[in-house]
Design a protein around this motif. Structure first.
Motif, PDB file in Angstrom:
ATOM      1  N   LEU A  76      17.204   6.534   5.608  1.00 39.62           N
ATOM      2  CA  LEU A  76      18.291   7.328   5.268  1.00 39.62           C
ATOM      3  C   LEU A  76      19.389   7.707   6.446  1.00 39.62           C
ATOM      4  O   LEU A  76      20.476   8.124   6.075  1.00 39.62           O
ATOM      5  CB  LEU A  76      17.522   8.754   5.211  1.00 39.62           C
ATOM      6  N   MET A  77      18.915   7.759   7.644  1.00 43.18           N
ATOM      7  CA  MET A  77      19.985   7.933   8.645  1.00 43.18           C
ATOM      8  C   MET A  77      21.101   6.849   8.798  1.00 43.18           C
ATOM      9  O   MET A  77      22.229   6.993   9.064  1.00 43.18           O
ATOM     10  CB  MET A  77      19.272   7.846  10.320  1.00 43.18           C
ATOM     11  N   VAL A  78      20.380   5.556   8.507  1.00 43.06           N
ATOM     12  CA  VAL A  78      21.324   4.410   8.554  1.00 43.06           C
ATOM     13  C   VAL A  78      22.612   4.474   7.153  1.00 43.06           C
ATOM     14  O   VAL A  78      23.495   4.293   7.490  1.00 43.06           O
ATOM     15  CB  VAL A  78      20.675   3.129   8.348  1.00 43.06           C
ATOM     16  N   ALA A  79      21.964   5.071   6.055  1.00 43.76           N
ATOM     17  CA  ALA A  79      22.784   4.973   4.914  1.00 43.76           C
ATOM     18  C   ALA A  79      23.701   6.236   5.266  1.00 43.76           C
ATOM     19  O   ALA A  79      24.748   6.166   4.872  1.00 43.76           O
ATOM     20  CB  ALA A  79      21.834   5.408   3.661  1.00 43.76           C
ATOM     21  N   GLY A  80      23.212   7.415   5.666  1.00 48.27           N
ATOM     22  CA  GLY A  80      24.199   8.782   5.918  1.00 48.27           C
ATOM     23  C   GLY A  80      25.086   8.395   7.116  1.00 48.27           C
ATOM     24  O   GLY A  80      26.309   8.552   6.878  1.00 48.27           O
ATOM     25  N   THR A  81      24.653   7.486   8.314  1.00 45.88           N
ATOM     26  CA  THR A  81      25.616   7.213   9.189  1.00 45.88           C
ATOM     27  C   THR A  81      26.822   6.024   8.446  1.00 45.88           C
ATOM     28  O   THR A  81      28.091   6.248   8.841  1.00 45.88           O
ATOM     29  CB  THR A  81      25.163   6.563  10.261  1.00 45.88           C
ATOM     30  N   TYR A 110       0.716  -1.400   0.064  1.00 46.28           N
ATOM     31  CA  TYR A 110       0.010   0.239  -0.073  1.00 46.28           C
ATOM     32  C   TYR A 110       0.895   1.300  -0.158  1.00 46.28           C
ATOM     33  O   TYR A 110       1.119   1.935   1.003  1.00 46.28           O
ATOM     34  CB  TYR A 110      -0.898   0.016   1.067  1.00 46.28           C
ATOM     35  N   PRO A 111       1.342   1.788  -1.111  1.00 46.01           N
ATOM     36  CA  PRO A 111       2.246   2.756  -1.367  1.00 46.01           C
ATOM     37  C   PRO A 111       1.915   4.055  -0.535  1.00 46.01           C
ATOM     38  O   PRO A 111       2.357   4.790   0.005  1.00 46.01           O
ATOM     39  CB  PRO A 111       2.515   2.929  -2.698  1.00 46.01           C
ATOM     40  N   ALA A 112       0.414   4.180  -0.675  1.00 46.06           N
ATOM     41  CA  ALA A 112      -0.069   5.406  -0.190  1.00 46.06           C
ATOM     42  C   ALA A 112      -0.120   5.254   1.358  1.00 46.06           C
ATOM     43  O   ALA A 112      -0.269   6.674   1.887  1.00 46.06           O
ATOM     44  CB  ALA A 112      -1.632   5.733  -0.524  1.00 46.06           C
ATOM     45  N   GLY A 113       0.161   4.265   1.991  1.00 43.06           N
ATOM     46  CA  GLY A 113       0.172   4.413   3.532  1.00 43.06           C
ATOM     47  C   GLY A 113       1.518   4.835   4.107  1.00 43.06           C
ATOM     48  O   GLY A 113       1.802   4.689   5.284  1.00 43.06           O
ATOM     49  N   LYS A 114       2.529   4.975   3.041  1.00 41.58           N
ATOM     50  CA  LYS A 114       3.723   5.178   3.584  1.00 41.58           C
ATOM     51  C   LYS A 114       4.015   6.941   3.905  1.00 41.58           C
ATOM     52  O   LYS A 114       3.538   7.618   3.015  1.00 41.58           O
ATOM     53  CB  LYS A 114       4.861   4.820   2.677  1.00 41.58           C
ATOM     54  N   SER A 115       4.712   7.113   4.860  1.00 43.12           N
ATOM     55  CA  SER A 115       4.954   8.422   5.100  1.00 43.12           C
ATOM     56  C   SER A 115       6.227   9.047   5.376  1.00 43.12           C
ATOM     57  O   SER A 115       7.056   7.985   5.268  1.00 43.12           O
ATOM     58  CB  SER A 115       4.186   8.806   6.760  1.00 43.12           C
ATOM     59  N   LEU A 116       6.557  10.245   5.616  1.00 39.69           N
ATOM     60  CA  LEU A 116       8.082  10.563   5.436  1.00 39.69           C
ATOM     61  C   LEU A 116       8.797  10.041   6.600  1.00 39.69           C
ATOM     62  O   LEU A 116       9.912   9.900   6.460  1.00 39.69           O
ATOM     63  CB  LEU A 116       8.175  12.140   5.619  1.00 39.69           C
ATOM     64  N   ARG A 117       8.193   9.924   7.786  1.00 38.69           N
ATOM     65  CA  ARG A 117       8.778   9.251   8.952  1.00 38.69           C
ATOM     66  C   ARG A 117       9.184   7.816   8.992  1.00 38.69           C
ATOM     67  O   ARG A 117      10.185   7.502   9.615  1.00 38.69           O
ATOM     68  CB  ARG A 117       7.895   9.271  10.213  1.00 38.69           C
ATOM     69  N   HIS A 118       8.688   7.053   7.864  1.00 39.59           N
ATOM     70  CA  HIS A 118       9.163   5.810   7.483  1.00 39.59           C
ATOM     71  C   HIS A 118      10.579   5.812   6.765  1.00 39.59           C
ATOM     72  O   HIS A 118      11.099   4.784   6.732  1.00 39.59           O
ATOM     73  CB  HIS A 118       8.134   5.093   6.923  1.00 39.59           C
ATOM     74  N   PRO A 121      19.764   3.615  19.308  1.00 42.43           N
ATOM     75  CA  PRO A 121      20.054   2.822  18.268  1.00 42.43           C
ATOM     76  C   PRO A 121      19.769   1.584  17.989  1.00 42.43           C
ATOM     77  O   PRO A 121      19.420   0.956  16.837  1.00 42.43           O
ATOM     78  CB  PRO A 121      21.680   2.667  18.387  1.00 42.43           C
ATOM     79  N   THR A 122      19.482   0.934  19.134  1.00 40.86           N
ATOM     80  CA  THR A 122      18.887  -0.541  18.967  1.00 40.86           C
ATOM     81  C   THR A 122      17.424  -0.700  18.457  1.00 40.86           C
ATOM     82  O   THR A 122      17.179  -1.482  17.970  1.00 40.86           O
ATOM     83  CB  THR A 122      18.801  -1.267  20.386  1.00 40.86           C
ATOM     84  N   ILE A 123      16.756   0.606  18.485  1.00 42.54           N
ATOM     85  CA  ILE A 123      15.282   0.667  17.878  1.00 42.54           C
ATOM     86  C   ILE A 123      15.671   1.315  16.427  1.00 42.54           C
ATOM     87  O   ILE A 123      15.203   0.504  15.510  1.00 42.54           O
ATOM     88  CB  ILE A 123      14.476   1.888  18.657  1.00 42.54           C
ATOM     89  N   HIS A 124      16.559   2.122  16.224  1.00 42.15           N
ATOM     90  CA  HIS A 124      16.527   2.689  14.963  1.00 42.15           C
ATOM     91  C   HIS A 124      17.236   1.783  13.703  1.00 42.15           C
ATOM     92  O   HIS A 124      16.793   1.530  12.681  1.00 42.15           O
ATOM     93  CB  HIS A 124      17.346   3.902  14.989  1.00 42.15           C
ATOM     94  N   PHE A 125      18.469   1.153  14.092  1.00 39.71           N
ATOM     95  CA  PHE A 125      18.975   0.491  13.049  1.00 39.71           C
ATOM     96  C   PHE A 125      18.298  -0.667  12.684  1.00 39.71           C
ATOM     97  O   PHE A 125      18.349  -0.890  11.601  1.00 39.71           O
ATOM     98  CB  PHE A 125      20.359   0.287  13.390  1.00 39.71           C
ATOM     99  N   PRO A 126      17.881  -1.766  13.535  1.00 33.64           N
ATOM    100  CA  PRO A 126      17.093  -2.900  13.034  1.00 33.64           C
ATOM    101  C   PRO A 126      15.981  -2.497  12.210  1.00 33.64           C
ATOM    102  O   PRO A 126      15.694  -3.248  11.266  1.00 33.64           O
ATOM    103  CB  PRO A 126      17.043  -3.625  14.503  1.00 33.64           C
ATOM    104  N   TRP A 127      15.198  -1.565  12.867  1.00 30.42           N
ATOM    105  CA  TRP A 127      13.952  -1.123  12.342  1.00 30.42           C
ATOM    106  C   TRP A 127      14.250  -0.495  10.733  1.00 30.42           C
ATOM    107  O   TRP A 127      13.509  -1.026   9.697  1.00 30.42           O
ATOM    108  CB  TRP A 127      13.204  -0.054  12.790  1.00 30.42           C
ATOM    109  N   ALA A 128      15.240   0.482  10.415  1.00 31.93           N
ATOM    110  CA  ALA A 128      15.504   0.600   9.348  1.00 31.93           C
ATOM    111  C   ALA A 128      15.890  -0.327   8.368  1.00 31.93           C
ATOM    112  O   ALA A 128      15.611  -0.514   7.353  1.00 31.93           O
ATOM    113  CB  ALA A 128      16.851   1.937   9.414  1.00 31.93           C
TER     114      ALA A 128
END
Length: 348
Positions: A252-257, A239-247, A319-326
């Motif tokens: 982007l944070m993982v790639a940038g880091t 459902y592409p319409a259900g995706k928001s910027l916060r997802h 980071p334990t929330i962010h990196f695995p989720w991303a």
């Protein structure tokens, strides 16, 4: 609320390896300050701890507690089995890691009739029984933790995209169907989509609070975050319409880091003949991991519901929330969730 607005309520709870939490959760439900009839239906998965024994004792102590078997152990399957076994016109989804405020049922049903909604949800009030669990709870409440969704950080009352747990009119399942059993996680968002597409309201009421106890081990938190990311990616794929910027921000944070960390190693070795633009790009890339570390420190230091020890633990929790989720989100978006399990809850 009039007598016609106190219909019987069926609470439905999928249960798997919840021996340490089940009794408190069930008692908080049976002790609701609500005048209508109640029943509690537990859908028992194949637990390897003493969950089934705890459930059997609860059923023996109170005839309002009923048990159904969920051999496959999947959350949406358990929910559907429990709903189909229910007998009352209001369905309230509950969780073994949650404890309802005494007025939760009465307030939720009053709100449902007041705004003519078919699904009502409120705040997930994360709590903890030890320092690590409290630090994870503080991260959940932070806009830097789980992205600032309304049911984590709060928002004004009004229509919502989805609802935490959910208080439903029973007939809505007959109209739009039950939980999608192919979605092992995030099935609530997809159900809410169908409810909204049918022209009904999904409503957020910040006065509804549900106490929630998150994982209390780093490994379990990482497994949960990864599975959540995978299934959110699956939803974005379907459902592409259900995706928001916060997802998109965590990937982007993982790639940038990652790129910035590489730049910290490579940039000092670039020769004088290196193109100035290339050198500038590598210099700027180095800012990404520094910026992320700064945000983690800031989010931890400003957590209003955490002690100093819990703020220190948040430096690792976030980071334990962010990196695995991303990482999970990107994989799920590209390849689908492919039956990913939350291994933090499944034990051997």
């Amino acid at each position: 609320m009039t007598s016609t607005q106190t219909p019987g309520v069926s609470y439905v709870m999928p249960v798997l390896n919840e021996a340490n939490y089940l009794r408190d959760a069930v008692l908080s439900i049976l002790n609701q300050d609500y005048a209508g009839d109640k029943e509690m239906i537990l859908a028992l998965g194949p637990s390897v701890d003493k969950t089934d024994e705890v459930a059997a004792v609860l059923a023996a102590e109170d005839s309002r507690v009923r048990l159904v078997e969920n051999p496959r152990g999947r959350t949406p399957i358990g929910l559907n089995l429990a709903i189909k076994a229910s007998k009352y016109p209001i369905i309230i989804r509950v969780d073994a890691h949650s404890e309802l405020e005494p007025s939760y049922t009465a307030r939720g049903i009053e709100t449902m009739f007041r705004v003519d909604a078919h699904d009502v949800g409120g705040l997930m009030d994360a709590r903890g029984k030890n320092p690590l669990q409290r630090s994870i709870a503080a991260a959940y409440h932070s806009p830097w933790g789980l992205g600032g969704a309304a049911y984590h950080s709060g928002a004004p009352e009004g229509p919502a995209e989805s609802a935490y747990l959910g208080i439903f009119r029973r007939e809505v399942f007959d109209e739009v169907g039950f939980y999608d059993e192919s979605l092992w996680r995030a099935q609530d968002w997809e159900l809410c989509l169908r409810i909204r597409q049918a022209g009904h309201k999904v409503w957020f009421d910040p006065e509804l609070r549900t106490g929630y106890y998150p994982r209390d081990e780093f490994e379990a938190l990482a497994a949960q975050s990864y599975a959540s990311g995978m299934w959110r990616g699956e939803l974005a794929r379907r459902y592409p319409a259900g995706k928001s910027l916060r997802h998109d921000l965590p990937p982007l944070m993982v790639a940038g880091t990652a790129i910035g960390s590489l730049a910290l190693i490579i940039e000092p070795f670039l020769g004088r003949k290196t193109n100035p633009t290339v050198r500038l790009i590598w210099k700027l890339a180095k800012l990404a991991p520094v910026t992320y570390a700064g945000l983690v420190v800031y989010a931890s230091a400003t957590a209003s519901r955490a002690s100093n020890k819990e703020k220190f633990l948040m430096l690792r929790v976030l980071p334990t929330i962010h990196f695995p989720w991303a990482i999970g989100f990107v994989k799920g978006r590209l390849k689908g969730a492919q039956g990913t399990l939350d291994k933090g809850r499944v034990r051997s």
